[in-house]
Design an enzyme around this catalytic site. Sequence first.
Site, PDB file in Angstrom:
ATOM      1  N   TYR A 178      -4.939   4.840   0.680  1.00  0.00           N
ATOM      2  CA  TYR A 178      -6.034   3.797   0.266  1.00  0.00           C
ATOM      3  C   TYR A 178      -5.786   2.963  -1.207  1.00  0.00           C
ATOM      4  O   TYR A 178      -6.786   2.702  -1.982  1.00  0.00           O
ATOM      5  CB  TYR A 178      -7.409   4.797  -0.121  1.00  0.00           C
ATOM      6  CG  TYR A 178      -7.832   5.753   0.993  1.00  0.00           C
ATOM      7  CD1 TYR A 178      -8.290   5.272   2.250  1.00  0.00           C
ATOM      8  CD2 TYR A 178      -7.413   7.005   0.811  1.00  0.00           C
ATOM      9  CE1 TYR A 178      -8.563   6.199   2.932  1.00  0.00           C
ATOM     10  CE2 TYR A 178      -7.863   7.895   1.674  1.00  0.00           C
ATOM     11  CZ  TYR A 178      -8.398   7.495   3.029  1.00  0.00           C
ATOM     12  OH  TYR A 178      -8.860   8.579   3.805  1.00  0.00           O
ATOM     13  N   HIS A 179      -4.695   2.670  -1.495  1.00  0.00           N
ATOM     14  CA  HIS A 179      -4.243   2.022  -2.555  1.00  0.00           C
ATOM     15  C   HIS A 179      -3.780   0.706  -2.377  1.00  0.00           C
ATOM     16  O   HIS A 179      -2.480   0.316  -3.030  1.00  0.00           O
ATOM     17  CB  HIS A 179      -3.005   3.017  -3.353  1.00  0.00           C
ATOM     18  CG  HIS A 179      -3.785   4.390  -3.637  1.00  0.00           C
ATOM     19  ND1 HIS A 179      -2.906   5.533  -3.386  1.00  0.00           N
ATOM     20  CD2 HIS A 179      -5.130   4.827  -3.996  1.00  0.00           C
ATOM     21  CE1 HIS A 179      -3.565   6.685  -3.880  1.00  0.00           C
ATOM     22  NE2 HIS A 179      -4.942   6.403  -3.749  1.00  0.00           N
ATOM     23  N   PRO A 180      -4.137  -0.425  -1.640  1.00  0.00           N
ATOM     24  CA  PRO A 180      -3.506  -1.778  -1.373  1.00  0.00           C
ATOM     25  C   PRO A 180      -3.826  -2.246  -2.958  1.00  0.00           C
ATOM     26  O   PRO A 180      -4.821  -2.227  -3.456  1.00  0.00           O
ATOM     27  CB  PRO A 180      -4.147  -2.261  -0.441  1.00  0.00           C
ATOM     28  CG  PRO A 180      -5.616  -1.422  -0.287  1.00  0.00           C
ATOM     29  CD  PRO A 180      -5.222   0.051  -1.001  1.00  0.00           C
ATOM     30  N   ASP A 222       0.784  -1.172  -0.048  1.00  0.00           N
ATOM     31  CA  ASP A 222      -0.028  -0.198  -0.056  1.00  0.00           C
ATOM     32  C   ASP A 222       0.886   1.214  -0.066  1.00  0.00           C
ATOM     33  O   ASP A 222       2.171   1.135   0.361  1.00  0.00           O
ATOM     34  CB  ASP A 222      -0.919  -0.202   1.043  1.00  0.00           C
ATOM     35  CG  ASP A 222      -2.097   1.234   1.228  1.00  0.00           C
ATOM     36  OD1 ASP A 222      -2.254   1.412   0.036  1.00  0.00           O
ATOM     37  OD2 ASP A 222      -2.489   1.470   2.281  1.00  0.00           O
ATOM     38  N   HIS A 223       0.326   2.296  -0.406  1.00  0.00           N
ATOM     39  CA  HIS A 223       1.060   3.713  -0.377  1.00  0.00           C
ATOM     40  C   HIS A 223       0.908   4.104   1.086  1.00  0.00           C
ATOM     41  O   HIS A 223      -0.194   4.762   1.438  1.00  0.00           O
ATOM     42  CB  HIS A 223       0.073   4.528  -1.129  1.00  0.00           C
ATOM     43  CG  HIS A 223       0.882   4.302  -2.593  1.00  0.00           C
ATOM     44  ND1 HIS A 223      -0.190   4.560  -3.832  1.00  0.00           N
ATOM     45  CD2 HIS A 223       1.737   3.535  -3.401  1.00  0.00           C
ATOM     46  CE1 HIS A 223       0.356   4.484  -4.777  1.00  0.00           C
ATOM     47  NE2 HIS A 223       1.568   3.676  -4.628  1.00  0.00           N
TER      48      HIS A 223
END
Length: 521
Positions: free
Chosen positions: A439-441, A291-292
């Site tokens: 929110y980028h998994p 994730d980020h």
Amino acid sequence: MDTFDYVVIGGGTAGCVLAARLSQDPGVRVLLLEAGQAEPLPAMSNPAAWLGLAGTAVDWAYTTVPQRGVDEAVLPWPRGKVLGGSSGINGMIHVRGDRSSYDAWETAGAAGWNYEALLPFFKRSEQVVGGDPVYRGMEGPMRISRPATIDAFWQACFDAAEEAGHTRNEDNNGAAAEGVSWIDNNVVDGVRQSAADAYLAPAVHRPNLTVVANALARRLRIENGTCHGVDYAIDGQARTAFAAGEVILTAGVIGTPQLLLLSGVGPSQHLREVGLDVVADLPGVGLNLQDHPKSQVAYTARQPLRVSQYSRKPLVLMRSDPAGSPDLQTIFVHLPMRPRFTPAQEEGYSVIFSLMTPASRGTLRLASADPSEAPLIDPRYLAEASDCERMVTGLRRAREIGSASALGPWRDRELLPGPDVPTDAALLAYVRQTLTTYYHPVGTCRIGSDSHSVVDAQLRVRGIANLRVADASVMPSVVSANTNAAVLAIAERAASIVTDELATAAPSGDLVYGGQRGARR
Ligand SMILES: Cc1cc2nc3c(=O)[nH]c(=O)nc-3n(C[C@H](O)[C@H](O)[C@H](O)COP(=O)(O)OP(=O)(O)OC[C@H]3O[C@@H](n4cnc5c(N)ncnc54)[C@H](O)[C@@H]3O)c2cc1C
């Protein structure tokens, strides 16, 4: 008994693309199953309301397990639970990132998955007015907005980034992604455009497309190494759908590996631990979660920040190391963000920084064999030293921008971490206290050719016939951008792979389904 040619599981970003593209052929019967509701909440259409959607009926409202790298914090992980999926609750930033982060997929073993190969599918997904036609799509379903209005404050943020040395880039989805640029949005006439709006709404009335909402997929039907369908439940009532062609998993980075595991497809030891029979020992399912991570530098303001909902906003993509690839992104918000969403008390602004190419890898595991129980999500933020170092570099770069003279008319003082926090060790402590997800998994069912990959280059699940994955979970590594545009392109490519296979196989007439034509590999 319900039989379809394709059963698509998960009506999110990718699932809406697959359902719409596959049902373009009127001879193919498509079922789309979605665990969430069909109707959007009114707030979903309002771009300014997106942060308030977390915790509502359209959010799975997951949380991580305690994160060692961030002082044992348990972090909220929103995920869309509605037709449109996470594209229905996301921040609507439409950006692809640097080509290097796609080329890294092929280098890691995902044959044929690189930026050039994905470019036609990025273009196929979008509809942009203006832009270089070599890179931008003009006729796709996802309409991209580029408001003409630019508020003085956002212009000052843009100017501050240029002042801090970042090159002006006219289109971050064009020839290059790096530098300071204006953000494209998934907003049309002031209204959010989710994948359901862009892809599903125009297709939903086709007689060969069936969309079933509030349907939780519980277990895939796999016999003798072939997937035949799925057991699902609506209001606790058990149902089954069969696929004469194939089942395509688009339940996202959490839902897809969760369903595979619940179906006995995954690491055998883990499956036995939770009391499930092993159908296929696939050790990579649920690994490679990434994730980020993001944090921010916050400033108080000396004058009110008047911003409109419709203005364009800037984004900066940069390198922590000039010899490396772009790996840090900053964006701006008109609030002085306090640690982990403590409400802001003052007027102000924040420069958010995020590490785009983290080295840390985590896991997705079942908590139990119960399909309705949330899985154990462990992204292992800041587990790798290089992530810690690059987040500190990101903070320093954000500070350079946030303190530039272009923002002088607004800036009162640096609120957090504050000018008295100068050392790397103290800055890292601040990052640990304030880190949240961007929110980028991605990555829990990655494409590859090694024994820990889950799908091959055609997105077929290893060792199981008639089963594919086509969502954020297949990314071998997270891209240097917010992830929705990449998922749209992956799903467009997946639809193309499936329809090409069908077209190639049809003339031989070896197998027929859907009452028309078709073939199985
Ligand atoms: C709060 C938030 C903000 C974001 N902001 C941005 C942004 O500004 N820009 C950007 O590019 N990206 C953003 N993203 C990320 C982006 O939206 C996602 O990467 C993308 O939507 C993922 O697409 P997907 O198809 O893989 O999964 P999803 O869109 O999450 O879809 C999965 C779908 O499967 C359904 N599902 C899951 N399990 C089951 C089951 N067992 N049975 C039936 N259905 C099931 C889910 O309900 C969901 O609808 C954001 C994400 C979030 C959550």
